[in-house]
Design a protein around this motif. Sequence first.
Motif, short mmCIF file in Angstrom:
data_model
loop_
_atom_site.label_atom_id
_atom_site.label_comp_id
_atom_site.label_asym_id
_atom_site.label_seq_id
_atom_site.Cartn_x
_atom_site.Cartn_y
_atom_site.Cartn_z
N ARG A 158 -1.01 32.37 -31.13
CA ARG A 158 -1.50 32.30 -32.69
C ARG A 158 -3.03 32.97 -31.54
O ARG A 158 -3.84 32.04 -31.13
CB ARG A 158 -1.41 31.72 -33.70
N THR A 159 -4.10 33.61 -32.57
CA THR A 159 -5.93 33.22 -32.47
C THR A 159 -5.88 32.96 -33.86
O THR A 159 -6.01 33.69 -34.92
CB THR A 159 -6.07 34.51 -32.55
N CYS A 160 -7.05 32.13 -33.87
CA CYS A 160 -7.57 31.55 -34.93
C CYS A 160 -9.35 31.73 -34.88
O CYS A 160 -9.86 31.39 -33.30
CB CYS A 160 -7.70 29.85 -35.29
N ASN A 182 -7.21 30.82 -39.81
CA ASN A 182 -5.93 30.75 -39.01
C ASN A 182 -5.14 31.31 -39.16
O ASN A 182 -3.98 31.62 -40.69
CB ASN A 182 -5.65 28.44 -39.60
N GLU A 183 -4.44 31.97 -37.60
CA GLU A 183 -3.18 32.78 -37.96
C GLU A 183 -1.82 32.12 -38.03
O GLU A 183 -1.76 30.69 -37.29
CB GLU A 183 -2.79 33.69 -36.90
#
Length: 311
Positions: A90-92, A107-108
């Motif tokens: 994931r990317t946040c 947040n993802e």
Amino acid sequence: MTVLILTPNPALDRTMTFANLRLGMVQRTDQVVVAAGGKGLNVARAAHTLGQQALVCAPLGGHTGRYVAALAEAEGLAGSWYYHHAGETRTCVLLVDPEADDATALNEAGPILGDDDWAGFAARASEAAVEATLGIVSGSLPGGIAPASLGTLITRLQGQGLPLIIDTSGAALVAALTAQPWGVKVNGAELGEVLGRSIATITEAVSALRELRDQGITLAAVSLGALGCVATDDTGTWHAQPPRITLVSSIGSGDSLLAGLATGLLRGMALPNALRLAVACGTADALTVGGGRIDPAQVAELAAATMITRV
């Protein structure tokens, strides 16, 4: 002595600074910080800055996962990675406005892991535990993993002789407490949700920590933002009050606090001194952009100004 930091749900963190951030319009950032993220990576970053040897164990996926590993290596953060095939890590996105009260985190959820993926990660963690003196489990669980699986992993690692400090929330925290970890470090909101009551004052924190101790937990700590942190072990219960600061971003502050606490304990400090270091690290983090980023000189100044009281 090495601290093993388990990060079940790592991320690629993009922290962007905007002056006068406004939603619904085009804006241009003044600063971008891209880093290996997730709570455990923040803990490792702060511990590394303090000179504490740390090893991060995390499940990574896809091109993003390999980028996270490369970023961690570039910072000098050692990793024992398990590569899954459940999708991209994931990317946040973290938004910081110097004029705002605090940063905003987008947040993802991250990839959904299967049981085989979790088993692979757990096996990697078990292998890494052999080299460690203290372990930390930090952050949320990835999608698809039942909270009970975390409890099983805690039991497994502690059965190998590795004491664990847990920093998670919600159902994962409930499962972790059931497994009776050696230590717990959470914030007041997280612990209050699990215990079903407000934990916003020193008195409420002391009562809650007593309850955790009664459940067989050796070390318990609860952070309370500007009120500092309360912690307890066999020697007593202590409150650390930091000096007042102008907050930049609270994101990662609790992770740096945990890094300071673990580092202090591994250096043989009694709880009051370890707690002083912990709160100084958390406060230093709150003065920076990006999780787990602390200045050792600033930590020393803040530690000297942090008041320790037995409660």
